[in-house]
Design a protein around this motif. Structure first.
Motif, PDB file in Angstrom:
ATOM      1  N   ASP A   1      35.231  20.591 -60.728  1.00 24.50           N
ATOM      2  CA  ASP A   1      36.682  20.642 -60.935  1.00 24.50           C
ATOM      3  C   ASP A   1      37.380  19.273 -60.909  1.00 24.50           C
ATOM      4  OD1 ASP A   1      36.573  23.326 -61.355  1.00 24.50           O
ATOM      5  OD2 ASP A   1      37.035  23.848 -59.268  1.00 24.50           O
ATOM      6  N   ALA A   2      36.614  18.198 -60.754  1.00 25.63           N
ATOM      7  CA  ALA A   2      37.236  16.858 -60.898  1.00 25.63           C
ATOM      8  C   ALA A   2      37.271  16.530 -62.399  1.00 25.63           C
ATOM      9  CB  ALA A   2      36.417  15.821 -60.153  1.00 25.63           C
ATOM     10  N   PRO A   3      38.256  15.720 -62.863  1.00 24.80           N
ATOM     11  CA  PRO A   3      38.343  15.439 -64.300  1.00 24.80           C
ATOM     12  C   PRO A   3      37.162  14.613 -64.814  1.00 24.80           C
ATOM     13  CG  PRO A   3      40.185  14.442 -63.079  1.00 24.80           C
ATOM     14  CD  PRO A   3      39.314  15.117 -62.081  1.00 24.80           C
ATOM     15  N   LEU A   4      36.672  15.000 -65.998  1.00 23.29           N
ATOM     16  CA  LEU A   4      35.622  14.231 -66.684  1.00 23.29           C
ATOM     17  C   LEU A   4      36.258  13.316 -67.727  1.00 23.29           C
ATOM     18  CD1 LEU A   4      32.945  16.957 -67.501  1.00 23.29           C
ATOM     19  CD2 LEU A   4      32.658  15.012 -65.975  1.00 23.29           C
ATOM     20  N   MET A   5      37.202  13.891 -68.481  1.00 22.62           N
ATOM     21  CA  MET A   5      37.909  13.081 -69.481  1.00 22.62           C
ATOM     22  C   MET A   5      39.225  13.735 -69.858  1.00 22.62           C
ATOM     23  SD  MET A   5      35.356  13.438 -72.681  1.00 22.62           S
ATOM     24  CE  MET A   5      33.971  14.483 -72.451  1.00 22.62           C
ATOM     25  N   THR A   6      40.125  12.896 -70.412  1.00 20.67           N
ATOM     26  CA  THR A   6      41.411  13.401 -70.875  1.00 20.67           C
ATOM     27  C   THR A   6      41.518  13.145 -72.370  1.00 20.67           C
ATOM     28  OG1 THR A   6      42.326  12.804 -68.730  1.00 20.67           O
ATOM     29  CG2 THR A   6      43.912  13.328 -70.465  1.00 20.67           C
ATOM     30  N   LEU A   7      41.944  14.177 -73.092  1.00 17.72           N
ATOM     31  CA  LEU A   7      42.118  14.080 -74.545  1.00 17.72           C
ATOM     32  C   LEU A   7      43.603  13.952 -74.841  1.00 17.72           C
ATOM     33  CD1 LEU A   7      39.201  14.950 -74.379  1.00 17.72           C
ATOM     34  CD2 LEU A   7      39.657  16.797 -75.983  1.00 17.72           C
ATOM     35  N   TYR A   8      43.948  13.109 -75.801  1.00 11.51           N
ATOM     36  CA  TYR A   8      45.354  12.860 -76.156  1.00 11.51           C
ATOM     37  C   TYR A   8      45.570  13.089 -77.646  1.00 11.51           C
ATOM     38  CZ  TYR A   8      45.656  10.328 -71.694  1.00 11.51           C
ATOM     39  OH  TYR A   8      45.642   9.977 -70.365  1.00 11.51           O
ATOM     40  N   SER A   9      46.715  13.689 -77.993  1.00 10.24           N
ATOM     41  CA  SER A   9      47.072  13.775 -79.411  1.00 10.24           C
ATOM     42  C   SER A   9      48.559  14.083 -79.559  1.00 10.24           C
ATOM     43  CB  SER A   9      46.262  14.882 -80.097  1.00 10.24           C
ATOM     44  OG  SER A   9      46.564  14.895 -81.468  1.00 10.24           O
ATOM     45  N   SER A  10      49.132  13.597 -80.648  1.00  8.29           N
ATOM     46  CA  SER A  10      50.503  14.006 -80.976  1.00  8.29           C
ATOM     47  C   SER A  10      50.495  14.916 -82.185  1.00  8.29           C
ATOM     48  CB  SER A  10      51.359  12.769 -81.296  1.00  8.29           C
ATOM     49  OG  SER A  10      51.473  11.976 -80.150  1.00  8.29           O
ATOM     50  N   CYS A  11      49.330  15.054 -82.847  1.00  8.06           N
ATOM     51  CA  CYS A  11      49.314  15.870 -84.066  1.00  8.06           C
ATOM     52  C   CYS A  11      48.457  17.115 -83.928  1.00  8.06           C
ATOM     53  CB  CYS A  11      48.877  15.034 -85.267  1.00  8.06           C
ATOM     54  SG  CYS A  11      47.202  14.417 -85.120  1.00  8.06           S
ATOM     55  N   VAL A  12      47.655  17.202 -82.876  1.00  4.68           N
ATOM     56  CA  VAL A  12      46.807  18.385 -82.690  1.00  4.68           C
ATOM     57  C   VAL A  12      47.194  18.987 -81.338  1.00  4.68           C
ATOM     58  CG1 VAL A  12      44.424  19.140 -82.302  1.00  4.68           C
ATOM     59  CG2 VAL A  12      44.886  17.334 -83.969  1.00  4.68           C
ATOM     60  N   SER A  13      47.631  20.256 -81.325  1.00  2.00           N
ATOM     61  CA  SER A  13      47.955  20.857 -80.025  1.00  2.00           C
ATOM     62  C   SER A  13      46.848  21.820 -79.582  1.00  2.00           C
ATOM     63  CB  SER A  13      49.307  21.566 -80.071  1.00  2.00           C
ATOM     64  OG  SER A  13      49.320  22.486 -81.121  1.00  2.00           O
ATOM     65  N   ASP A  14      46.019  22.234 -80.544  1.00  2.00           N
ATOM     66  CA  ASP A  14      44.878  23.082 -80.183  1.00  2.00           C
ATOM     67  C   ASP A  14      43.668  22.160 -79.998  1.00  2.00           C
ATOM     68  OD1 ASP A  14      42.689  24.650 -80.020  1.00  2.00           O
ATOM     69  OD2 ASP A  14      43.023  25.766 -81.879  1.00  2.00           O
ATOM     70  N   PHE A  15      43.270  21.973 -78.747  1.00  2.00           N
ATOM     71  CA  PHE A  15      42.237  20.979 -78.450  1.00  2.00           C
ATOM     72  C   PHE A  15      40.824  21.554 -78.507  1.00  2.00           C
ATOM     73  CE2 PHE A  15      45.904  18.799 -76.797  1.00  2.00           C
ATOM     74  CZ  PHE A  15      45.591  17.449 -76.935  1.00  2.00           C
ATOM     75  N   SER A  16      40.673  22.852 -78.919  1.00  6.38           N
ATOM     76  CA  SER A  16      39.373  23.486 -78.704  1.00  6.38           C
ATOM     77  C   SER A  16      38.217  22.762 -79.398  1.00  6.38           C
ATOM     78  CB  SER A  16      39.418  24.966 -79.073  1.00  6.38           C
ATOM     79  OG  SER A  16      40.084  25.121 -80.295  1.00  6.38           O
ATOM     80  N   GLU A  17      38.392  22.396 -80.686  1.00  5.20           N
ATOM     81  CA  GLU A  17      37.266  21.786 -81.413  1.00  5.20           C
ATOM     82  C   GLU A  17      36.912  20.400 -80.837  1.00  5.20           C
ATOM     83  OE1 GLU A  17      37.926  21.116 -85.608  1.00  5.20           O
ATOM     84  OE2 GLU A  17      35.865  20.387 -85.866  1.00  5.20           O
ATOM     85  N   ALA A  18      37.957  19.593 -80.606  1.00  7.13           N
ATOM     86  CA  ALA A  18      37.711  18.243 -80.080  1.00  7.13           C
ATOM     87  C   ALA A  18      37.104  18.329 -78.679  1.00  7.13           C
ATOM     88  CB  ALA A  18      39.008  17.446 -80.057  1.00  7.13           C
ATOM     89  N   ALA A  19      37.612  19.264 -77.870  1.00  4.12           N
ATOM     90  CA  ALA A  19      37.112  19.385 -76.492  1.00  4.12           C
ATOM     91  C   ALA A  19      35.649  19.827 -76.501  1.00  4.12           C
ATOM     92  CB  ALA A  19      37.970  20.385 -75.719  1.00  4.12           C
ATOM     93  N   TYR A  20      35.310  20.721 -77.422  1.00  7.83           N
ATOM     94  CA  TYR A  20      33.924  21.200 -77.528  1.00  7.83           C
ATOM     95  C   TYR A  20      32.993  20.026 -77.844  1.00  7.83           C
ATOM     96  CZ  TYR A  20      29.885  23.747 -79.343  1.00  7.83           C
ATOM     97  OH  TYR A  20      28.611  24.204 -79.578  1.00  7.83           O
ATOM     98  N   ARG A  21      33.406  19.206 -78.839  1.00  4.29           N
ATOM     99  CA  ARG A  21      32.546  18.081 -79.247  1.00  4.29           C
ATOM    100  C   ARG A  21      32.471  17.026 -78.150  1.00  4.29           C
ATOM    101  NH1 ARG A  21      31.999  17.402 -85.572  1.00  4.29           N
ATOM    102  NH2 ARG A  21      30.364  15.966 -84.941  1.00  4.29           N
ATOM    103  N   ALA A  22      33.624  16.767 -77.514  1.00  5.20           N
ATOM    104  CA  ALA A  22      33.637  15.731 -76.470  1.00  5.20           C
ATOM    105  C   ALA A  22      32.767  16.166 -75.284  1.00  5.20           C
ATOM    106  CB  ALA A  22      35.075  15.469 -76.022  1.00  5.20           C
ATOM    107  N   TYR A  23      32.909  17.422 -74.901  1.00  6.01           N
ATOM    108  CA  TYR A  23      32.127  17.923 -73.760  1.00  6.01           C
ATOM    109  C   TYR A  23      30.634  17.857 -74.072  1.00  6.01           C
ATOM    110  CZ  TYR A  23      30.451  21.019 -70.083  1.00  6.01           C
ATOM    111  OH  TYR A  23      29.764  21.533 -69.022  1.00  6.01           O
ATOM    112  N   ASN A  24      30.273  18.251 -75.311  1.00  9.60           N
ATOM    113  CA  ASN A  24      28.857  18.255 -75.683  1.00  9.60           C
ATOM    114  C   ASN A  24      28.288  16.856 -75.900  1.00  9.60           C
ATOM    115  OD1 ASN A  24      27.838  21.008 -75.697  1.00  9.60           O
ATOM    116  ND2 ASN A  24      29.572  21.351 -77.048  1.00  9.60           N
ATOM    117  N   ALA A  25      29.167  15.860 -75.921  1.00  9.75           N
ATOM    118  CA  ALA A  25      28.683  14.473 -76.038  1.00  9.75           C
ATOM    119  C   ALA A  25      28.118  13.987 -74.698  1.00  9.75           C
ATOM    120  CB  ALA A  25      29.825  13.560 -76.469  1.00  9.75           C
TER     121      ALA A  25
END
Ligand code: URA
Length: 426
Positions: A390-414
């Motif tokens: 439950d500690a943070p691994l990473m934070t994703l930022y965007s002003s043009c994408v509000s649905d983070f599911s695809e980016a979060a999936y790829r980032a987590y799997n990296a």
């Protein structure tokens, strides 16, 4: 002379003469040789390679296809640095001012990002007002005043590379060491600095995936640079993991400024010191140990930060970001990825994180796409860190994408991590 004979020679591994290579480059640049013949030759090069002499001839023919800058109006010895590109690579904004603080001039022209790798020009444009399209006289004037400037590459430099690189991108002929060498070195030799340091990135986030290929590319570029009369050195640095913890344009400027403020240490800092020291040594400023000490002092004293601030101001940018990084563009939306259990981070796939950042809007797939300067990823760990559930691994930022599911999936799997059992987490 005709294009078919030249294609056949390379296909049969027969060495081309200098005038045959010039004929091909000039003919293609002027439009007399069509795309299909140039594509056939590029594919023959991909499959059979080129000799060192042929690579030198190709590089010089491409360099000579446009303007070659006359930097004699710059008072100090000029040193350029080129990185073959990676994820989170913001070294130019750090080592340029650091080397300038030690008495050399760093006139730099850079490009925009494409695909998973970022571009220095996009990063600088995230600073409100910063002008990247500056005429040569003003560019030289800024370099004489502060020691450092980065602008976008002028359209008059290496038109042959522009046309050939676009063709390579659409014909599967990018991944050839002599073609990459000629493409990079023709632009660097047209900029025409006295000394050139080449930072060849090696790993998942780079063009060169293996140490053997990175070494080959570095050695070839060094030979071409020396053959063209430059003081030139290539070093290979790791790009299996992103450089620093920030990926994305304004996030990377923030990290570069924080490093120059003395707040960032670790791998990014160490690489910046190594690159700066090598630039200074090439320029004859001392031994590598003396140059390392000078680079450390340039950052610790705040002199490098002052130079970055002055350069941003002269290029019309909001230089107050050097005092307060919160003045950089900030994303509308954020998303935090938490550790699912107690883990130890063992590896990170830099290319995958670059792709996740691109999905968030920080990069572009085709040349003319708009990008979101505020988008990107901040890693909350270093490789080897132990992170509790439950500690943070990473934070994703965007002003043009509000649905983070695809980016979060790829980032987590990296991320590659080891699950820790009771007591292993310290
Ligand atoms: N960068 C370039 O400028 N050219 C290449 O061919 C590859 C990377």
């Amino acid at each position: 002379m005709n294009a078919v004979d030249i294609i056949n020679k390379t296909k049969r591994k027969i060495k081309l003469a200098e005038d045959e290579i010039k004929y091909l480059v000039n003919g293609y640049t002027s439009g007399e040789i069509p795309d299909y013949q140039m594509s056939a030759w590029l594919m023959a090069v991909c499959l059979n390679g080129l000799s060192e002499e042929e690579t030198v001839s190709l590089t010089l023919a491409m360099r000579d296809s446009g303007d070659i800058l006359d930097l004699s109006c710059i008072e100090k010895i000029t040193v350029d640095k080129h990185s073959t590109g990676g994820v989170g690579d913001k070294t130019s904004m750090i080592i340029g001012p650091a080397a300038a603080a030690c008495g050399v001039a760093v006139p730099k022209m850079s490009g925009r990002g494409l695909g998973h790798t970022g571009g220095t020009i996009d990063k600088l444009e995230s600073i409100g007002g910063y002008r990247v399209d500056v005429e040569f006289d003003e560019f030289a004037d800024i370099v004489n005043k502060t020691g450092f400037s980065i602008i976008s590459q002028s359209g008059q430099l290496c038109p042959a590379d522009k046309k050939i690189y676009a063709l390579r991108n659409s014909t599967g002929t990018v991944d050839s060491i002599p073609l990459i060498c000629a493409s990079i070195m023709s632009k660097k030799l047209a900029l025409n600095a006295d000394c050139l340091l080449l930072d060849v990135k090696c790993g998942t986030g780079a063009f060169m995936k293996t140490p053997e290929d990175a070494k080959k590319l570095g050695e070839l570029m060094e030979k071409v640079g020396i053959a063209a009369g430059k003081k030139c050195r290539a070093i290979v640095t790791d790009m299996n993991t992103p450089l620093g913890c920030c990926i994305g344009n304004s996030l990377e400027i923030k990290e570069a400024v924080e490093l120059l403020q003395g707040k960032v240490k670790g791998r990014l800092y160490d690489i910046c010191i190594e690159l700066t020291a090598n630039m200074l040594e090439l320029a004859g400023k001392g031994t590598i140990d003396e140059c390392t000490a000078m680079a450390v002092d340039a950052i610790a004293s705040g002199k490098a930060l002052d130079i970055l601030k002055k350069t941003i101001e002269l290029q019309g940018g909001n230089s107050s970001i050097c005092d307060d990084v919160e003045r950089l563009p900030r994303a509308k939306y954020t998303h935090v990825i938490y550790a699912p259990r107690d883990v130890e981070i063992s590896a990170v796939d830099a290319e995958e994180l670059g792709m996740a950042s691109l999905i968030l809007g920080a990069g572009r797939i085709s040349k003319d796409e708009e990008i979101d300067y505020s988008a990107g990823i901040v890693l909350e760990f270093e490789i080897g860190d132990k992170i509790s559930m439950d500690a943070p691994l990473m934070t994703l930022y965007s002003s043009c994408v509000s649905d983070f599911s695809e980016a979060a999936y790829r980032a987590y799997n990296a991320l590659k991590f080891r699950t820790l059992t009771d007591g292993a987490l310290t």
